[in-house]
Write a protein that holds these residues in place. Structure first.
Motif, PDB file in Angstrom:
ATOM      1  N   TYR A 596      34.206 -36.060  43.829  1.00  0.00           N
ATOM      2  CA  TYR A 596      33.380 -35.823  42.467  1.00  0.00           C
ATOM      3  C   TYR A 596      33.439 -34.537  41.788  1.00  0.00           C
ATOM      4  O   TYR A 596      32.561 -34.218  41.037  1.00  0.00           O
ATOM      5  CB  TYR A 596      32.028 -36.277  42.526  1.00  0.00           C
ATOM      6  N   PHE A 597      34.468 -33.658  41.994  1.00  0.00           N
ATOM      7  CA  PHE A 597      34.689 -32.402  41.615  1.00  0.00           C
ATOM      8  C   PHE A 597      34.782 -32.387  40.031  1.00  0.00           C
ATOM      9  O   PHE A 597      34.114 -31.494  39.218  1.00  0.00           O
ATOM     10  CB  PHE A 597      35.751 -31.611  42.081  1.00  0.00           C
ATOM     11  N   ASP A 598      35.742 -33.327  39.567  1.00  0.00           N
ATOM     12  CA  ASP A 598      35.932 -33.392  38.031  1.00  0.00           C
ATOM     13  C   ASP A 598      34.690 -33.708  37.361  1.00  0.00           C
ATOM     14  O   ASP A 598      34.337 -33.066  36.329  1.00  0.00           O
ATOM     15  CB  ASP A 598      36.961 -34.481  37.946  1.00  0.00           C
ATOM     16  N   GLU A 599      33.639 -34.721  37.924  1.00  0.00           N
ATOM     17  CA  GLU A 599      32.553 -35.074  37.276  1.00  0.00           C
ATOM     18  C   GLU A 599      31.735 -33.827  37.345  1.00  0.00           C
ATOM     19  O   GLU A 599      30.940 -33.726  36.368  1.00  0.00           O
ATOM     20  CB  GLU A 599      32.014 -36.161  38.007  1.00  0.00           C
ATOM     21  N   LEU A 600      31.527 -33.329  38.426  1.00  0.00           N
ATOM     22  CA  LEU A 600      30.644 -31.925  38.573  1.00  0.00           C
ATOM     23  C   LEU A 600      30.923 -30.745  37.590  1.00  0.00           C
ATOM     24  O   LEU A 600      30.261 -30.247  36.688  1.00  0.00           O
ATOM     25  CB  LEU A 600      30.907 -31.406  40.005  1.00  0.00           C
ATOM     26  N   TYR A 601      32.413 -30.509  37.554  1.00  0.00           N
ATOM     27  CA  TYR A 601      32.904 -29.551  36.493  1.00  0.00           C
ATOM     28  C   TYR A 601      32.607 -29.915  35.368  1.00  0.00           C
ATOM     29  O   TYR A 601      32.299 -29.158  34.282  1.00  0.00           O
ATOM     30  CB  TYR A 601      34.068 -29.352  36.866  1.00  0.00           C
ATOM     31  N   ASP A 602      32.746 -31.318  34.851  1.00  0.00           N
ATOM     32  CA  ASP A 602      32.672 -31.675  33.465  1.00  0.00           C
ATOM     33  C   ASP A 602      31.078 -31.444  33.205  1.00  0.00           C
ATOM     34  O   ASP A 602      30.714 -31.331  31.832  1.00  0.00           O
ATOM     35  CB  ASP A 602      32.931 -33.220  33.488  1.00  0.00           C
ATOM     36  N   TRP A 603      30.298 -31.757  34.075  1.00  0.00           N
ATOM     37  CA  TRP A 603      28.865 -31.774  33.905  1.00  0.00           C
ATOM     38  C   TRP A 603      28.170 -30.122  33.771  1.00  0.00           C
ATOM     39  O   TRP A 603      27.494 -29.701  32.886  1.00  0.00           O
ATOM     40  CB  TRP A 603      27.898 -32.358  34.859  1.00  0.00           C
ATOM     41  N   LEU A 604      28.946 -29.266  34.539  1.00  0.00           N
ATOM     42  CA  LEU A 604      28.549 -27.924  34.587  1.00  0.00           C
ATOM     43  C   LEU A 604      29.201 -27.098  33.519  1.00  0.00           C
ATOM     44  O   LEU A 604      28.528 -26.081  33.006  1.00  0.00           O
ATOM     45  CB  LEU A 604      28.862 -27.201  36.016  1.00  0.00           C
ATOM     46  N   PHE A 605      30.207 -27.361  33.313  1.00  0.00           N
ATOM     47  CA  PHE A 605      31.156 -26.545  32.218  1.00  0.00           C
ATOM     48  C   PHE A 605      31.554 -27.192  31.219  1.00  0.00           C
ATOM     49  O   PHE A 605      31.469 -26.564  29.980  1.00  0.00           O
ATOM     50  CB  PHE A 605      32.376 -25.957  33.145  1.00  0.00           C
ATOM     51  N   VAL A 606      32.251 -28.384  31.140  1.00  0.00           N
ATOM     52  CA  VAL A 606      33.069 -28.968  30.008  1.00  0.00           C
ATOM     53  C   VAL A 606      31.858 -29.338  28.882  1.00  0.00           C
ATOM     54  O   VAL A 606      31.759 -29.010  27.825  1.00  0.00           O
ATOM     55  CB  VAL A 606      33.697 -30.205  30.508  1.00  0.00           C
ATOM     56  N   LYS A 607      30.892 -30.191  29.606  1.00  0.00           N
ATOM     57  CA  LYS A 607      29.877 -30.492  28.446  1.00  0.00           C
ATOM     58  C   LYS A 607      29.180 -29.532  27.733  1.00  0.00           C
ATOM     59  O   LYS A 607      28.731 -29.572  26.527  1.00  0.00           O
ATOM     60  CB  LYS A 607      28.928 -31.614  29.299  1.00  0.00           C
ATOM     61  N   PRO A 608      28.516 -28.750  28.567  1.00  0.00           N
ATOM     62  CA  PRO A 608      27.865 -27.394  27.960  1.00  0.00           C
ATOM     63  C   PRO A 608      28.582 -26.515  27.018  1.00  0.00           C
ATOM     64  O   PRO A 608      28.271 -26.043  25.879  1.00  0.00           O
ATOM     65  CB  PRO A 608      27.433 -26.455  29.199  1.00  0.00           C
ATOM     66  N   ALA A 609      29.907 -26.553  27.403  1.00  0.00           N
ATOM     67  CA  ALA A 609      30.875 -25.691  26.502  1.00  0.00           C
ATOM     68  C   ALA A 609      30.974 -26.435  25.168  1.00  0.00           C
ATOM     69  O   ALA A 609      31.043 -26.027  24.054  1.00  0.00           O
ATOM     70  CB  ALA A 609      32.270 -25.539  27.110  1.00  0.00           C
ATOM     71  N   ALA A 611      28.727 -28.760  23.932  1.00  0.00           N
ATOM     72  CA  ALA A 611      27.542 -28.547  23.118  1.00  0.00           C
ATOM     73  C   ALA A 611      27.423 -27.255  22.261  1.00  0.00           C
ATOM     74  O   ALA A 611      26.929 -27.460  21.199  1.00  0.00           O
ATOM     75  CB  ALA A 611      26.652 -28.721  24.182  1.00  0.00           C
ATOM     76  N   ILE A 612      27.716 -26.150  22.901  1.00  0.00           N
ATOM     77  CA  ILE A 612      27.742 -24.938  22.141  1.00  0.00           C
ATOM     78  C   ILE A 612      28.676 -24.912  21.129  1.00  0.00           C
ATOM     79  O   ILE A 612      28.466 -24.422  20.105  1.00  0.00           O
ATOM     80  CB  ILE A 612      28.113 -23.656  23.469  1.00  0.00           C
ATOM     81  N   GLY A 613      29.938 -25.301  21.359  1.00  0.00           N
ATOM     82  CA  GLY A 613      30.950 -25.445  20.444  1.00  0.00           C
ATOM     83  C   GLY A 613      30.433 -26.500  19.147  1.00  0.00           C
ATOM     84  O   GLY A 613      30.625 -25.915  18.089  1.00  0.00           O
ATOM     85  N   ARG A 614      29.799 -27.445  19.769  1.00  0.00           N
ATOM     86  CA  ARG A 614      29.160 -28.275  18.382  1.00  0.00           C
ATOM     87  C   ARG A 614      28.017 -27.838  17.750  1.00  0.00           C
ATOM     88  O   ARG A 614      28.055 -27.925  16.568  1.00  0.00           O
ATOM     89  CB  ARG A 614      28.807 -29.664  19.053  1.00  0.00           C
ATOM     90  N   PHE A 615      27.217 -26.979  18.518  1.00  0.00           N
ATOM     91  CA  PHE A 615      26.112 -26.057  17.794  1.00  0.00           C
ATOM     92  C   PHE A 615      26.628 -24.914  16.690  1.00  0.00           C
ATOM     93  O   PHE A 615      26.055 -25.032  15.767  1.00  0.00           O
ATOM     94  CB  PHE A 615      25.311 -25.658  18.750  1.00  0.00           C
TER      95      PHE A 615
END
Length: 677
Positions: A596-609, A611-615
């Motif tokens: 589940y590394f892809d899911e973990l990195y998605d949660w840790l890095f991709v989604k926050p990035a 979210a910041i980009g969307r903001f």
């Protein structure tokens, strides 16, 4: 001139195919690039014999490259035994991949572009392995990253290929950031980035520290760990490995070139090249060992349950790279490079053999839709069998064996001789060898044996059919040919694809016992000369020859155990895998979904990035810029548009405006608004 020819012939081929491919045509592009690589490969073997066995080294300065303050860097070619080994690996595999691609890519409309990318990648890799300083090494390092991005995303009309290319590029940038910091740090500490100058000054820096946030931190350990971070990204080591399986979206020859023999081994080469630094940073070496061992174990667990034939081999590559780093971390740099050398032959053989299977199956990659192919493609089966025997390490300790037997067993013995805590490195590598044997024979049995499952165009419910959300049904190489049906008889590949397999098979058989004496045997000091550095307390290559007999036999026992278990699971009782998956479903899904590394990195890095980009997009660009700055500009524009309409060009309009203004001024003063003094 021989060294310049080896390095620049691939670049010349890339330029001809890339710039003039549409003029000379696809066939001419294929022939030119392949011919140049064949010449470079032949010259590389000549250099290998001259340098490795003739004890000759050379440095050729091509031009003065960068001069800025204290930084004075020339572009040169450094040829010693380590360089010669890498030249043989890179150019031999690349030339065979070029030849193989003539058949494999025969129906693709972008062949000239493909061959240009292949040759460009080879040139960048050659720049990396012939570098005489860290800047040139970094140039080649980033060059292979760029070329791999182009090759992985070659079928750019596929969203999966584009996403895989971006993922490889971005994950590698994480490691490369550390690598760049390491280079900056070396220049800051040594006032040079030339290998000879840095290596000569390294002993004086041993044990010295610098203050960081109140802590005294070892200088060489810090520099080596930063450099190793780059190696972790490029060589897909644990934590920075997630790009490698997705990179299988590229054409199969790309997988053989990049992910078997060349780019992913760049990190191992870099650690071996910088051995004079790492030898004075024992803590860094311990971390290199630990990361390598964990990678070997982790990737093997994931390979156990993958269903895409290319992904199984990709995780196998990741695991074997872990072996190489474990060897380097133990100080057995020669053993790590020896495994790099042998691995190039049998892993390229397996990847190209898998491409032959995919070609035979009209670009089906799911092993659950195969089976019974041995009688239809016997030549491919024989080549894959040789590759599997070499990978799993078939041989008799103390006597003879295939390529992987000699190199991998040497690393396992070094792990025991290295006396790590509780011998964790030794036991983890033996366990990884058991899993390697299991998933390798699982691939052979599911693909070439069992009952055919390809006649009706859909996967049957059989052993290993899973319901995990990451099941790989991707037909990576299918869409560009338009083959989606399976109502056909598998067919053997043309000879232009089979001949490279024959050559690689010879390497997979003889590369081990033919060169072991020179790489890690009694003649290793004369062979390596000064290309690899051993500290005064480093006796690992001597000690590994004195391990107990049971240690020498342990990889062979692990290999036979994995073979026996795979035979029971997939030949004797094909229902066992599905039953085992159900019984250990959480563990099975854990392995299937790659921990589940892809899911973990998605949660840790991709989604926050995201979210910041969307903001920043909605709040910053939309609300602030569009709402205020752009809004003010729009208001000014509207006002000026109306004022401009007053400019009519008629004199009486202007006279009338003057009268209105005069009346307004008089009214102002009459009403007392003008004030009095």
């Amino acid at each position: 001139m021989i060294y310049q020819a080896i390095v620049f012939l691939p670049l010349l081929g890339a330029l001809i195919a890339g710039l003039f491919g549409r003029v000379i045509g696809d066939r001419a592009s294929e022939i030119v690039t392949t011919a140049f690589l064949m010449i470079a490969a032949a010259l590389s073997w000549m250099v290998f014999v001259q340098v490795g066995f003739g004890n000759t080294t050379a440095k050729v300065t091509l031009l003065r490259w960068v001069t800025s303050g204290d930084l004075d860097v020339s572009w040169g070619i450094r040829v010693d035994t380590l360089t010669a080994v890498m030249l043989v690996v890179v150019n031999t595999v690349s030339s065979l991949v070029h030849l193989y691609s003539i058949g494999y890519m025969a129906e693709d409309p972008g062949r000239a572009r493909f061959f240009a990318y292949l040759s460009l990648f080879t040139f960048a890799m050659l720049m990396l392995v012939t570098a005489d300083n860290l800047l040139q090494l970094f140039f080649g390092w980033e060059g292979v990253g760029l070329a791999s991005y182009l090759l992985i995303g070659f079928w750019y009309h596929k969203p999966e290929a584009n996403a895989a290319a971006m993922k490889a590029f971005i994950v590698n940038r994480v490691g490369d950031f550390g690598f760049a910091l390491g280079i900056f740090g070396i220049f800051f500490v040594f006032q040079s980035i030339g290998f000879d100058q840095v290596f000569a000054a390294a002993p004086e820096m041993a044990g010295k520290t610098f203050n960081f946030l109140g802590y005294q931190v070892d200088i060489l350990t810090t520099l080596c760990l930063l450099l190793f971070l780059g190696a972790m990204g490029k060589s897909a080591q644990f934590l920075l490995h997630t790009w490698l399986p997705d990179a299988m979206e590229g054409p199969t020859p790309v997988s053989a070139l990049i992910h078997a023999a060349t780019m992913v081994t760049a990190g191992v080469f870099m650690v071996a090249r910088l051995s004079p630094l790492f030898e004075h940073a024992p803590l860094a070496l311990q971390i290199v060992t630990m990361v390598g061992v964990i990678t070997a174990f982790f990737a093997a667990t994931v390979g156990l349950v993958q269903n895409d034939i290319k992904r199984v081999i990709a995780y196998s590559t990741c695991s074997q790279l872990g072996y190489m780093f474990a060897a380097c971390g133990l100080g057995a740099y020669a053993a790590g490079v020896f495994h790099l050398f042998t691995h190039a032959f049998f892993k390229a053989l397996l990847f190209l053999g898998a491409g032959s299977v995919i070609h035979a199956m009209h670009h089906e990659q799911d092993m659950r839709n195969m089976g019974g192919l041995k009688k239809h493609i016997p030549t491919t089966w024989a080549m894959m069998l040789i590759g599997t025997l070499a990978l799993t390490g078939v041989g008799i300790p103390g006597v003879m064996g295939l390529a992987g037997f000699h190199s991998k067993d040497t690393i396992v013995e070094a792990a025991y001789a290295g006396h790590t805590t509780y011998n964790y490195a030794f036991w983890m590598l033996v366990l990884a060898a058991f899993m390697t044997s299991f998933y390798s024979w699982r691939l052979m049995f599911m693909t070439f044996h069992q009952t055919p499952r390809w006649g009706n165009g859909h996967a049957h419910d059989h052993a290993d059919h899973d319901h995990g959300h990451d099941a790989s049904h991707a037909k990576t190489d299918a869409k560009h040919h338009g083959h989606d049906d399976h109502a056909h008889t598998p067919h053997e590949s043309p000879y232009v694809m089979l001949v490279p397999l024959f050559v690689l098979a010879v390497g997979a058989i003889v590369a081990g016992f033919s060169f072991k004496q020179y790489f890690v045997g009694h003649d290793y000091k004369a062979f390596w000369a000064k290309a690899l550095y051993e500290g005064p307390n480093n006796h690992i290559l001597h000690d590994l020859h004195n391990v107990p007999a049971w240690v020498a036999w342990s990889p062979t026992i692990a290999m036979l155990s994995g073979l026996a278990l795979a035979y029971v699971f997939y030949i004797v009782s094909p229902g066992l895998p599905a039953a085992t998956a159900r019984a250990f479903r959480p563990l099975y899904l854990f392995f299937l979904n790659k921990w589940y590394f892809d899911e973990l990195y998605d949660w840790l890095f991709v989604k926050p990035a995201m979210a910041i980009g969307r903001f920043l997009w909605k709040g910053g660009d939309g609300a602030v810029i569009d709402g205020t700055i752009d809004g003010t500009a729009a208001t000014v524009t509207r006002v000026t548009d109306r004022v401009v309409k007053l400019q009519t060009g008629f004199v009486y309009h202007y006279a009338f405006a003057m009268l209105i203004g005069l009346a307004a001024i008089i009214t102002w003063f009459m009403l007392g608004f003008g004030g009095t003094r």
